[in-house]
Enzyme design. Structure first.
Site, PDB file in Angstrom:
ATOM      1  CD  GLU A  73      -3.166  -1.463   2.116  1.00  0.00           C
ATOM      2  OE1 GLU A  73      -2.647  -0.511   3.010  1.00  0.00           O
ATOM      3  OE2 GLU A  73      -3.971  -2.070   1.978  1.00  0.00           O
ATOM      4  CD  GLU A 116      -3.806  -6.401   2.337  1.00  0.00           C
ATOM      5  OE1 GLU A 116      -4.770  -5.443   2.867  1.00  0.00           O
ATOM      6  OE2 GLU A 116      -2.789  -5.756   2.916  1.00  0.00           O
TER       7      GLU A 116
HETATM    8  C1  BGP Z   1      -4.599  -3.070   4.409  1.00  0.00           C
HETATM    9  C2  BGP Z   1      -3.209  -3.353   5.631  1.00  0.00           C
HETATM   10  C3  BGP Z   1      -3.291  -5.023   6.332  1.00  0.00           C
HETATM   11  C4  BGP Z   1      -4.667  -5.395   6.933  1.00  0.00           C
HETATM   12  C5  BGP Z   1      -6.234  -4.350   6.362  1.00  0.00           C
HETATM   13  C6  BGP Z   1      -7.209  -4.854   6.644  1.00  0.00           C
HETATM   14  O1  BGP Z   1      -4.390  -1.189   4.964  1.00  0.00           O
HETATM   15  O2  BGP Z   1      -2.072  -3.536   4.421  1.00  0.00           O
HETATM   16  O3  BGP Z   1      -2.138  -4.116   6.747  1.00  0.00           O
HETATM   17  O4  BGP Z   1      -4.431  -5.174   8.244  1.00  0.00           O
HETATM   18  O5  BGP Z   1      -5.991  -3.359   5.679  1.00  0.00           O
HETATM   19  O6  BGP Z   1      -7.215  -3.614   7.920  1.00  0.00           O
HETATM   20  P1  BGP Z   1      -7.020  -3.504   9.586  1.00  0.00           P
HETATM   21  O7  BGP Z   1      -6.427  -4.206  10.129  1.00  0.00           O
HETATM   22  O8  BGP Z   1      -7.419  -1.580  10.000  1.00  0.00           O
HETATM   23  O9  BGP Z   1      -7.909  -3.816   9.945  1.00  0.00           O
END
Ligand code: BGP
Length: 488
Positions: A175, A386
């Site tokens: 990201e 993701e």
């Molecule tokens: C993305 C990241 C992850 C992950 C995901 C979910 O932005 O790459 O590392 O954590 O989001 O977000 P969160 O963990 O805040 O629910």
């Protein structure tokens, strides 16, 4: 037509949110090791040193470090073709600027990749998933310092050489556009930079209170682009078969109304959030619009040298990857309230529901996103690395976990993905986020669970780390076994 035969089904995690073992095997401290947990209403707190008696979610996380064999066996049982994780930079170069890599750290990932091999799982490796060694922040102010480009490239080439026969798929920075989406998280997590007065503070402070310097943020982001491009160039020399991608936090936007002002605001937001970074890494250049955006933000782009431009052109990525969780709307009406989202909130869509964390659930938005990307980057394979549903899970008396809400979320997203593929999108893989419960990056919570596999670990630090299958486990196994045909 449906999903291609060799479609890469799997799951994704990141070292700092999953591995634990934060000082084991010679690992140095990295940025997330200094972040305390928050929740949906409370941002995470930061202090430059580990404080005694406080619970740090990433220190043990959900302990992949000691459970990797058991966990990879479970991924194998689900039929994963690919497993996305990251190498923790501070496990390989504990201070970032060390002369020699840490052999114990390198050996750990050898064991992980060998274990994947047993189940025919391809590792997909992120080199930097919010894991900048803390020393780089303290001593160099992260990627604001050009010397850090060299440190990253040395780290990347060390990994490429060591694992050249074990890992084919690589991502440089997770990201990378977080630098734009969220000034505070972006500075620290993404760029490893921190205002020197903030660094010297004597008390823990909320991440949201960190000072921002827009010019420096763009300069550091540029240095990250150069580091990423150099890694791509070096990676291809080490193994021409490597497939090296970027990774964008894709925040998909809709105009709240069809009023031309909303349309223009939407177009600008979409470009700022997604395509500014995507273009540099896929097209290998700052486009005219990129310079326009920087001008509008008061950024002097003279840090972009002729030599850097050549590197960016030569170091274009082989594939475009992104996270996709939700969509949001853009409105020019100041009375429209914004709510939550991944890294950046927006105006909620009145036609759609949201998760308990305010993330709008929008499977059709995934199809729209994929088609948008396919038309912007026509010769580039795409991968969703993701996608998932963070939720509170309930463990029943008999230990079962009926996460139908998660199955519903995935079913609809996979359907949308399938339609996109049928309509011509060159999608090569899909890794669900947090295929096993991990620490939330945004809030630091363990209660925000994404996994098919439950881990007994809680926000007060309790739990025995035991693993158990949720209902979604068997469901995803069937989806993979039928190559996405049976989604019932
Ligand atoms: C993305 C990241 C992850 C992950 C995901 C979910 O932005 O790459 O590392 O954590 O989001 O977000 P969160 O963990 O805040 O629910």
């Amino acid at each position: 037509m449906s999903f291609p035969k060799n479609f890469l089904w799997g799951g994704a995690v990141a070292a700092n949110q999953y591995e634990g073992g934060f000082t084991e095997g010679g690992k140095g401290i990295s940025v997330p090791d200094l972040l305390l947990g928050g929740d949906v209403n409370t941002p995470r707190t930061f202090f430059r040193k580990v404080l005694e008696g406080k619970f740090y979610p990433s220190h043990e996380a959900t302990d992949f470090y000691h459970h990797y064999k058991e966990d990879i066996a479970l991924f194998g049982e689900m039929g994963f073709k690919v497993f996305r994780t990251s190498i923790n930079w501070a496990r390989i170069f504990p201070n970032g600027d060390d002369l020699e890599p840490n052999e114990e750290g390198l050996a750990f990932y050898d064991r992980v990749f060998d274990e994947c091999k047993k189940y025919d799982i391809e590792p997909l490796i992120t080199l930097c998933h919010y894991e900048i060694p803390w020393n780089i922040v303290e001593k160099y102010n992260g990627f604001t310092d050009k010397r850090v480009i060299g440190m990253f490239v040395k780290y990347a080439t060390t990994c490429f050489k060591r694992y050249k026969d074990k890992v084919k798929y690589w991502l440089t920075f997770n990201e990378i556009n977080i630098a734009l989406l969220s000034p505070q998280m972006g500075q620290l997590y993404g760029l490893g930079m921190m205002d020197r007065e903030d660094l010297a503070r004597e008390e823990p402070f909320l991440l949201n209170d960190m000072k921002d310097n827009v010019q420096l943020r763009f300069e550091a982001l540029h240095n990250e682009f150069v580091a990423s491009a150099l890694a791509v160039i070096e990676g291809h020399k080490i193994n021409p078969d490597f497939v090296i991608g970027n990774m964008i936090c894709h925040i998909t936007w809709y105009p709240f109304t069809c009023h031309p002002s909303d349309i223009l605001a939407w177009q600008e937001r979409d470009y700022f959030c997604n395509d500014f970074c995507g273009d540099v890494q896929v097209l290998g250049e700052y486009t005219d619009l990129a310079y326009g955006l920087m001008r509008k933000m008061g950024v002097d782009p003279s840090f972009i040298t002729e030599e850097d431009k050549k590197i960016l052109k030569e170091g274009k990525v082989d594939m475009y990857t992104c996270s996709y969780y939700h969509t949001n709307c853009v409105s020019t009406d100041p009375n429209q309230k914004t709510t939550g989202g991944n890294m950046m909130g927006g105006v909620p869509n009145p036609y759609l529901k949201a998760s308990d964390w305010g993330w709008i659930i929008d499977p059709q938005g995934m199809k729209y996103t994929l088609k948008q990307l396919a038309s912007r980057y026509p010769h580039t394979p795409l991968m969703i690395v993701e996608n998932g549903f963070g939720a509170f899970d309930t463990v029943e008396e008999d230990g079962s976990i009926h996460d139908t809400y998660r199955i519903d979320y995935f079913r609809e997203h996979i359907k949308a993905m399938k339609e996109a593929v049928e309509e011509g999108v060159n999608l090569i893989g899909y890794t669900t986020w947090g295929c096993i419960d991990v620490v939330s990056a945004g809030t630091g919570q363990l209660a925000k669970r994404y996994g098919f596999i439950y881990v007994d670990k809680h926000d007060d630090g309790s739990g025995d780390m035991s693993r158990s299958k949720k209902d979604s486990f068997e469901w995803y196994k069937k989806v993979i076994a039928t190559n996405g045909e049976d989604l019932d």
